[in-house]
Structure formats: C-alpha cells, structure tokens
Enzyme design. Structure first.
Site, PDB file in Angstrom:
ATOM      1  N   ASP A   1       0.876  -1.174   0.000  1.00 46.63           N
ATOM      2  CA  ASP A   1       0.000   0.000   0.000  1.00 46.63           C
ATOM      3  C   ASP A   1       0.914   1.225   0.000  1.00 46.63           C
ATOM      4  O   ASP A   1       1.463   1.586   1.035  1.00 46.63           O
ATOM      5  CB  ASP A   1      -0.900  -0.013   1.243  1.00 46.63           C
ATOM      6  CG  ASP A   1      -1.777   1.220   1.336  1.00 46.63           C
ATOM      7  OD1 ASP A   1      -2.273   1.688   0.295  1.00 46.63           O
ATOM      8  OD2 ASP A   1      -1.973   1.723   2.465  1.00 46.63           O
TER       9      ASP A   1
ATOM     10  N   GLU B   1      -1.144  -1.461  -4.695  1.00 43.61           N
ATOM     11  CA  GLU B   1      -2.354  -0.671  -4.883  1.00 43.61           C
ATOM     12  C   GLU B   1      -2.050   0.466  -5.855  1.00 43.61           C
ATOM     13  O   GLU B   1      -1.007   1.114  -5.774  1.00 43.61           O
ATOM     14  CB  GLU B   1      -2.845  -0.118  -3.543  1.00 43.61           C
ATOM     15  CG  GLU B   1      -4.228   0.476  -3.649  1.00 43.61           C
ATOM     16  CD  GLU B   1      -4.823   0.788  -2.301  1.00 43.61           C
ATOM     17  OE1 GLU B   1      -5.621  -0.025  -1.809  1.00 43.61           O
ATOM     18  OE2 GLU B   1      -4.478   1.849  -1.749  1.00 43.61           O
TER      19      GLU B   1
ATOM     20  N   ASP C   1      -2.309   0.991   7.380  1.00 44.74           N
ATOM     21  CA  ASP C   1      -1.494   0.859   6.164  1.00 44.74           C
ATOM     22  C   ASP C   1      -1.088  -0.593   5.937  1.00 44.74           C
ATOM     23  O   ASP C   1      -1.057  -1.076   4.807  1.00 44.74           O
ATOM     24  CB  ASP C   1      -0.249   1.748   6.250  1.00 44.74           C
ATOM     25  CG  ASP C   1      -0.610   3.229   6.265  1.00 44.74           C
ATOM     26  OD1 ASP C   1      -1.318   3.672   5.356  1.00 44.74           O
ATOM     27  OD2 ASP C   1      -0.179   3.930   7.196  1.00 44.74           O
TER      28      ASP C   1
END
Length: 159
Positions: free
Chosen positions: A7, A66, A138
């Site tokens: 991420d 992502e 996160d």
C-alpha cells in the site's frame, strides 16, 4: 505461494506478506515510515531500500501494489506516483512483475463493498487471516492487496 502486497505512501508505505498454502496466513507485515522533514529523494530511497530488504528476506513469488487513487490535489498524486515508482522498481529489480489493483477493486474483493472504509477492510483482513491483534491501517491495506491478488490469481489459474 508467497505474495507481497504493498500500500504505497510517501510517509507510510504498508506491506504484507502472505502464504497461500493450504491455509492462507500472514508471514510478515508492517509499515515503512519516512520523516516528513526529509527530502522527497531521501524518503523515496528509504522506501526502495526497505522494500528491497523485505523482498530479499521473504522471497515472494508474486507482488501486488495498490494503484493510484484520486488524491485531493495534483501534488499529492504526483508524490504518491513517485513512491509507487520506487516500489515498482524494487519489485522489478527482484525479478517480479508487480500486479496493480485499484483501491476500489481491493475493497470490493475483501469486503464485497468497493466503498468500504479502511476499518472495514482491516476487520475483514483480520478475519480472513485469523489475526488476533489489529494491524496498523497501512499494513492491513497492504494485506488486503495481497489477498485480493490471491483471489484474482486463483480465478485466472495461477494459484
């Protein structure tokens, strides 16, 4: 199979490593943090170097990252793009071909709702991986990316 999910962020980059053997489980996870006072180039170097170490340590077979979301302003998008660039570079340098997933697609895959909150994603990640302690957001987002990739890979016959 071992999958690394990432991420991206310029101040906090979450990562999660899962094993997709008979039972899906978390092998590692955490957050790479950089100082907001450091120059962007130094923050990017930290992200790259720490992620390269994580890749060398866990030797994932696949990597999922992502994709960009619509940030509040162009500068934020540009800085996030730089962070994603060094993340993709770290993967490519290790011989991986990182798959990229839109945040909405990850949320949909994990919760069934593309507009789910980060807390809802974390809740489902904890359930899917039988985690006893709440991971940082996160980190849970990165684990969600890895889990979404696992589901996608199974659909296309890779795992």
């Amino acid at each position: 199979m071992i999958i690394l999910g990432v991420d991206p962020g310029s101040h906090a980059t979450g990562y999660g490593v899962i094993s997709t053997g008979p039972v899906v489980r978390m092998l590692a996870g955490g957050v790479i943090r950089t100082s907001s006072k450091a120059a962007l180039s130094d923050r990017l170097l930290t992200i790259h170097n720490e992620l390269a170490t994580i890749i060398a340590t866990h030797d994932p077979m696949q990597m999922a990252v992502e994709d960009l979301f619509n940030a509040k302003n162009a500068r934020s998008s540009l800085i996030l793009g730089h962070a994603r660039g060094v993340i993709l570079l770290a993967g490519a340098a290790a011989g991986l071909s990182p798959a990229e997933y839109a945040p909405r697609a990850v949320k949909q895959a994990i919760t069934g709702n593309g507009a789910a909150t980060k807390e809802q994603v974390r809740f489902m990640v904890m359930r899917l991986l039988a985690l006893k302690e709440e991971p940082p957001l996160d980190m849970s987002d990165a684990l969600a990316v890895a889990l979404a990739h696992k589901g996608r890979s199974r659909m296309i016959g890779q795992g």
